[in-house]
Design an enzyme around this catalytic site. Sequence first.
Site, PDB file in Angstrom:
ATOM      1  N   TYR A  97       0.818  -1.213   0.000  1.00  0.00           N
ATOM      2  CA  TYR A  97       0.000   0.000   0.000  1.00  0.00           C
ATOM      3  C   TYR A  97       0.858   1.272   0.000  1.00  0.00           C
ATOM      4  O   TYR A  97       0.363   2.351  -0.313  1.00  0.00           O
ATOM      5  CB  TYR A  97      -0.890   0.071   1.249  1.00  0.00           C
ATOM      6  CG  TYR A  97      -1.930  -1.000   1.404  1.00  0.00           C
ATOM      7  CD1 TYR A  97      -2.279  -1.858   0.358  1.00  0.00           C
ATOM      8  CD2 TYR A  97      -2.594  -1.149   2.618  1.00  0.00           C
ATOM      9  CE1 TYR A  97      -3.232  -2.833   0.532  1.00  0.00           C
ATOM     10  CE2 TYR A  97      -3.564  -2.122   2.791  1.00  0.00           C
ATOM     11  CZ  TYR A  97      -3.880  -2.971   1.751  1.00  0.00           C
ATOM     12  OH  TYR A  97      -4.835  -3.930   1.936  1.00  0.00           O
ATOM     13  N   LEU A 101     -17.968  -3.735   2.090  1.00  0.00           N
ATOM     14  CA  LEU A 101     -19.138  -3.050   1.529  1.00  0.00           C
ATOM     15  C   LEU A 101     -19.113  -3.057   0.005  1.00  0.00           C
ATOM     16  O   LEU A 101     -19.908  -2.381  -0.634  1.00  0.00           O
ATOM     17  CB  LEU A 101     -19.224  -1.612   2.044  1.00  0.00           C
ATOM     18  CG  LEU A 101     -19.368  -1.433   3.558  1.00  0.00           C
ATOM     19  CD1 LEU A 101     -19.435   0.053   3.908  1.00  0.00           C
ATOM     20  CD2 LEU A 101     -20.590  -2.173   4.083  1.00  0.00           C
TER      21      LEU A 101
END
Length: 309
Positions: free
Chosen positions: A70, A221
């Site tokens: 990341y 989600l």
Amino acid sequence: MAKAAAIVLAAAASAWGHDVPSVLIAPGVEMPMIAFGTANSSFKGECTVQAGTEQWLKLGGRHIDTAWDYNTQLDVGRALKASGIPRGEVFITTKLPGPIGKDKVIELFTKESLPQLGIEYVDLLLIHFPCHHQDFPNKCGEHLKEERLDTWKGLMELKEKKLIRAAGVSNYLLEQVEEIVEATGSAPAVNQVEWHLGYHNETLLAGMKKLGVTLEAWSPLAGPTAGLAGHPGVSLSDKHLKALALKHNVSTAQVAFRWSVHKGVVPVTATCSEAHALGDLATFGFDLEDEEIATLDSFKPQVLDALVV
């Protein structure tokens, strides 16, 4: 071989009194059952990783998820320092590429991850992928088994040196986790995979539970990272999801998180919004009934970025 996974109340609660449960992932290692993810793609430029992490900690969140890939370990380290929260009160997960072999694991972790995070140990270290990132998921076969196992040896050495408290994997199939069990007699503590209402591998979940491995959900989600993976999700504006949220007086996101937690899966969220962060931390203030969980299990995928409502 399998270890029992037990859910207990976490010692720390947010300033608003929202107790976050934790799951026992290894002897003496309890992991809070909601994490704050720090992949840059999750933030869409709405805030910096450091600002989002600082806010999560300020609001009572105590589980941070980052990764070497990341390029946000420095941001997390700065947020941790700025928070002033004692190290032992925050659960830190990071990941290293895989498979890269034992020596490279130790080198990257000791020379980059720990210094960037500014801490002396990590609570959970994961192997990020079962094959090289650019080859995932279609070229992660048997030919890389020995490289995967050698990479796992690196995590075990770090654990022996008490530089990590628990070791796990990410994006591993059941058979790839079984490789570790067959070779070592013990299973990873955690397997972090894509998991949301539109894409949930129940066979994998059952296999992980049998082995005593806690499943963790990235993109719970079905937000932008799930869209990049090409797996459609269930929109947060879905009328059936909204009806369940209205019944329990919660948000549709909270219903989705609670569904995961009820199934023993730990969601990794990300947000720049204070209201959303507070809502995420308050996910545990209600329960879903068995028939409601069954209904959510049956939802069909709809959109590539379910957060766009």
